[in-house]
Design a protein around this motif. Structure first.
Motif, PDB file in Angstrom:
ATOM      1  N   SER A  21      -1.698  -8.404 -14.189  1.00  0.00           N
ATOM      2  CA  SER A  21      -0.408  -8.619 -15.322  1.00  0.00           C
ATOM      3  C   SER A  21       0.866  -9.065 -14.969  1.00  0.00           C
ATOM      4  N   ALA A  22       1.641 -10.060 -15.906  1.00  0.00           N
ATOM      5  CA  ALA A  22       2.775 -10.900 -15.673  1.00  0.00           C
ATOM      6  C   ALA A  22       3.920  -9.535 -15.445  1.00  0.00           C
ATOM      7  N   MET A  23       4.934 -10.658 -14.788  1.00  0.00           N
ATOM      8  CA  MET A  23       6.224  -9.621 -14.260  1.00  0.00           C
ATOM      9  C   MET A  23       7.199  -9.564 -15.556  1.00  0.00           C
ATOM     10  N   SER A  24       7.902  -8.486 -15.501  1.00  0.00           N
ATOM     11  CA  SER A  24       8.783  -7.956 -16.190  1.00  0.00           C
ATOM     12  C   SER A  24       9.986  -9.060 -16.223  1.00  0.00           C
ATOM     13  N   ALA A  25      10.666  -9.535 -17.329  1.00  0.00           N
ATOM     14  CA  ALA A  25      12.561  -9.600 -17.026  1.00  0.00           C
ATOM     15  C   ALA A  25      12.767  -8.237 -16.133  1.00  0.00           C
ATOM     16  N   ALA A  44      16.308 -15.518  -4.399  1.00  0.00           N
ATOM     17  CA  ALA A  44      16.775 -14.484  -5.143  1.00  0.00           C
ATOM     18  C   ALA A  44      17.265 -16.115  -6.769  1.00  0.00           C
ATOM     19  N   SER A  45      18.208 -16.773  -6.358  1.00  0.00           N
ATOM     20  CA  SER A  45      18.568 -17.623  -7.527  1.00  0.00           C
ATOM     21  C   SER A  45      16.806 -18.204  -8.623  1.00  0.00           C
ATOM     22  N   ALA A  51      13.962 -14.207 -14.697  1.00  0.00           N
ATOM     23  CA  ALA A  51      14.660 -12.726 -15.186  1.00  0.00           C
ATOM     24  C   ALA A  51      15.528 -13.260 -16.279  1.00  0.00           C
ATOM     25  N   LEU A  52      16.247 -14.251 -16.142  1.00  0.00           N
ATOM     26  CA  LEU A  52      16.996 -14.701 -17.200  1.00  0.00           C
ATOM     27  C   LEU A  52      16.183 -15.474 -18.263  1.00  0.00           C
ATOM     28  N   ILE A  53      15.282 -16.282 -17.978  1.00  0.00           N
ATOM     29  CA  ILE A  53      14.564 -17.068 -18.997  1.00  0.00           C
ATOM     30  C   ILE A  53      13.404 -15.910 -19.678  1.00  0.00           C
ATOM     31  N   LYS A  54      13.472 -14.763 -19.260  1.00  0.00           N
ATOM     32  CA  LYS A  54      12.005 -13.798 -19.731  1.00  0.00           C
ATOM     33  C   LYS A  54      12.758 -12.950 -20.196  1.00  0.00           C
ATOM     34  N   SER A  55      13.745 -12.789 -20.594  1.00  0.00           N
ATOM     35  CA  SER A  55      15.084 -11.829 -21.122  1.00  0.00           C
ATOM     36  C   SER A  55      15.430 -12.887 -21.931  1.00  0.00           C
ATOM     37  N   GLU A  56      15.764 -14.228 -22.347  1.00  0.00           N
ATOM     38  CA  GLU A  56      15.622 -14.848 -23.591  1.00  0.00           C
ATOM     39  C   GLU A  56      14.552 -14.737 -24.444  1.00  0.00           C
ATOM     40  N   GLU A  57      13.570 -14.988 -23.942  1.00  0.00           N
ATOM     41  CA  GLU A  57      12.707 -14.476 -24.652  1.00  0.00           C
ATOM     42  C   GLU A  57      13.006 -13.581 -25.339  1.00  0.00           C
ATOM     43  N   LEU A  58      12.670 -12.830 -24.233  1.00  0.00           N
ATOM     44  CA  LEU A  58      12.904 -11.107 -25.382  1.00  0.00           C
ATOM     45  C   LEU A  58      13.359 -11.147 -26.605  1.00  0.00           C
ATOM     46  N   GLY A 119      15.672  -0.303 -27.717  1.00  0.00           N
ATOM     47  CA  GLY A 119      15.897  -1.540 -27.406  1.00  0.00           C
ATOM     48  C   GLY A 119      14.134  -1.456 -25.784  1.00  0.00           C
ATOM     49  N   ILE A 120      14.296  -2.004 -25.239  1.00  0.00           N
ATOM     50  CA  ILE A 120      12.884  -2.138 -24.166  1.00  0.00           C
ATOM     51  C   ILE A 120      13.500  -1.277 -23.457  1.00  0.00           C
ATOM     52  N   TYR A 121      12.555  -0.616 -22.835  1.00  0.00           N
ATOM     53  CA  TYR A 121      12.427  -0.088 -21.069  1.00  0.00           C
ATOM     54  C   TYR A 121      10.884  -0.094 -20.037  1.00  0.00           C
ATOM     55  N   PRO A 122      11.914  -0.517 -18.939  1.00  0.00           N
ATOM     56  CA  PRO A 122      12.938  -0.491 -18.084  1.00  0.00           C
ATOM     57  C   PRO A 122      13.416  -1.795 -18.684  1.00  0.00           C
ATOM     58  N   TYR A 123      14.591  -1.804 -19.284  1.00  0.00           N
ATOM     59  CA  TYR A 123      15.391  -2.761 -19.902  1.00  0.00           C
ATOM     60  C   TYR A 123      16.480  -3.712 -18.347  1.00  0.00           C
ATOM     61  N   VAL A 124      16.711  -5.164 -19.008  1.00  0.00           N
ATOM     62  CA  VAL A 124      18.123  -5.140 -17.942  1.00  0.00           C
ATOM     63  C   VAL A 124      18.276  -6.231 -19.128  1.00  0.00           C
ATOM     64  N   SER A 125      19.622  -6.635 -19.130  1.00  0.00           N
ATOM     65  CA  SER A 125      20.776  -7.234 -19.838  1.00  0.00           C
ATOM     66  C   SER A 125      20.638  -8.285 -18.980  1.00  0.00           C
TER      67      SER A 125
END
Length: 507
Positions: A21-25, A44-45, A51-58, A119-125
């Motif tokens: 399955s797809a990875m989350s942010a 890392a970059s 992660a930033l792209i997925k977070s923004e989409e979310l 919000g979302i769990y697990p969540y990263v801002s």
């Protein structure tokens, strides 16, 4: 080596095939953060950016959902289906149906869709991600991008301690650096031989149909009566030097006992033998040893090895068992010892017999760059090759490697037959036949990866008596190999200069 895109891996795809399955942010963030702390700044970059792209989409999808609820409350008669494209999420009021449809999504992470009260769990801002991403880009040399993303961090949180502390440093870095593309990475120089190894592992370089036209699959008995009823299944992979599969050469019950016997004492593999044993990035695996005299269930394997090769195992080494996890590999090397010492006891490795004892989902082939051959791991099969010419000169074309495992785990076991004791099983040739492999002699030396005696851990050895009779030592030059250890490149800046995000331990 395999040229995998970060975005594809984040979606669960490897080489065009979906494995998970797809990875989350949050998943991408944790991976990127760990790479950052390991000072792998380019990788890392990439993962932090993903992660930033997925977070923004979310965040955008959550805002759309909120607007949809507000619109529905203001005007109950509005037909949502006609105005917004959310039919797949809200085509009925049954929450279980909604969850079921979300689970069927290919590219969206199901866990990231579960919206609880907070919000979302697990969540990263986005702020948490941007505390690491600019620093990773800066350390990787992408200073303009670091400055831009640091500005984005300060817009989201103007008082962020890391954003404020690094702003002046990032701006100065932009002034001192000529313009670059965000990921204009200059690869570290590698030799053409190591590049060929990468291409063989990835499948970019293969044998031509002309080279393969004389290869055959056939039943063989080696003139042993036992195999007249059930012959061996041989598949030729290369004629000169001889490389071949023997399919169904080891049984499931033997495999189970082999793995069970080493599970409690398997440990990380080393290189350098007894002279300089050490861990090295060229070899990422675990291994252990099984002695035939201590494990009677190996009697059948031992007999089969002798029947297939025609050599005696009495002077051979213990059976090595090795496990490669995801990313596990063994860089290019020769199995024979390169140093020529006066050791009449052990001999050298005349032949390698390698069993594949589990199914590998993706990757893990045994690559022979000089032959443009990648042998995929097939459970129950054994691949054999001679490391020496008939004249008992080393065959440098057998330079080989274990390609990285992309998915799953790879278990192998292998036996090295010694040059000693084979006088009547494989008599040495009367004419020199080694000239054909001499052009390949410097391949491993040039890239510093011919780690002699890296597999067995035994002291490097030389020619036994029968081998000395086949050589004119007065005309033979001794090669001294320098072992190279990987050193991390200097950072662009002193780590103490940049305000570092907190190093936390993730579960």
């Amino acid at each position: 080596m395999y040229k995998l895109e970060t975005s594809d891996m984040a979606k669960g795809y490897l080489k065009g095939q979906k494995y998970s399955s797809a990875m989350s942010a949050y998943n991408c963030f944790i991976l990127g953060k760990n790479l950052y702390e390991a000072e792998q700044y380019n990788l890392a970059s990439e993962w932090l950016l993903e992660a930033l792209i997925k977070s923004e989409e979310l965040e955008n999808s959550l805002k759309d959902n909120e607007n949809l609820v507000e619109l529905d409350e203001e005007d109950p008669d509005v037909n949502v289906d006609d105005n917004l494209e959310f039919e797949e999420f809200f085509d009925n009021d049954d929450f279980e149906d909604i969850l079921r449809e979300l689970q069927d999504e290919d590219d969206d992470d199901y866990n990231n869709k579960l919206d609880n009260a907070n919000g979302i769990y697990p969540y990263v801002s986005e702020v948490q991600i941007l505390e690491y991403l600019p620093a990773a880009l800066y350390n990787a040399g992408h200073r303009k991008s670091a400055a831009l993303l640091n500005d984005k961090l300060l817009k989201l949180e103007p008082e962020n301690v890391y954003g404020l502390a690094n702003k002046e440093l990032f701006v100065k870095g932009v002034r001192d650096e000529r313009r670059k593309r965000i990921f204009d990475i200059t690869p570290e120089p590698i030799s053409k031989y190591h590049q060929l190894y990468h291409q063989v592992c990835s499948g970019e370089v293969q044998q031509t149909p002309r080279e393969q036209r004389r290869l055959r699959c056939r039943y063989v008995t080696n003139n042993i009566p036992y195999y007249f009823v059930g012959p061996l299944k041989m598949e030729e992979l290369n004629r000169d030097p001889f490389v071949a599969y023997y399919h169904q050469a080891i049984h499931d019950n033997e495999i189970e006992q082999i793995i069970d016997s080493v599970e409690d004492n398997i440990e990380r593999s080393k290189v350098g033998g007894n002279v300089n044993p050490r861990f090295d990035e060229i070899r990422v695996s675990k291994n252990s040893w099984l002695y035939f005299k201590n494990h009677r269930f190996l009697d059948g394997v031992k007999q089969r090895l002798e029947d297939i090769t025609g050599l005696t195992i009495a002077t051979g080494e213990p059976l090595q068992v090795a496990n490669y996890g995801i990313g596990g590999h063994y860089g290019p090397h020769h199995d024979f010892h390169e140093q020529v010492l006066e050791d009449w006891k052990t001999g050298n490795r005349i032949l390698t017999a390698l069993f594949y004892i589990n199914h590998v989902e993706l990757g893990g082939a045994t690559a022979f760059p000089a032959l443009r051959l990648a042998v995929p791991p097939i459970k129950g099969s054994m691949v054999v090759w001679y490391n020496y010419h008939k004249s008992l000169e080393r065959d440098y074309r057998t330079w080989h490697a274990g390609c990285p495992v992309l998915q799953g785990s790879k278990w192998i076991c292998n036996e090295w037959f010694s040059t000693k004791g084979q006088e009547f099983h494989r008599p040495c040739g009367l004419k020199p036949d080694h000239e054909v492999s001499l052009p390949y002699k410097g391949w491993g030396i040039e890239i510093g990866s011919t780690l002699n005696n890296t597999l067995s851990g035994n002291t490097p050895t030389s020619y036994p008596l029968h081998q000395q009779l086949c050589h004119n030592h007065s005309s033979r030059a001794t090669i001294s190999i320098t072992h190279h250890t990987h050193h991390t490149k200097p950072l662009y800046i002193n780590k103490a200069t940049i305000a570092q995000p907190p190093h936390t331990t993730s579960e």
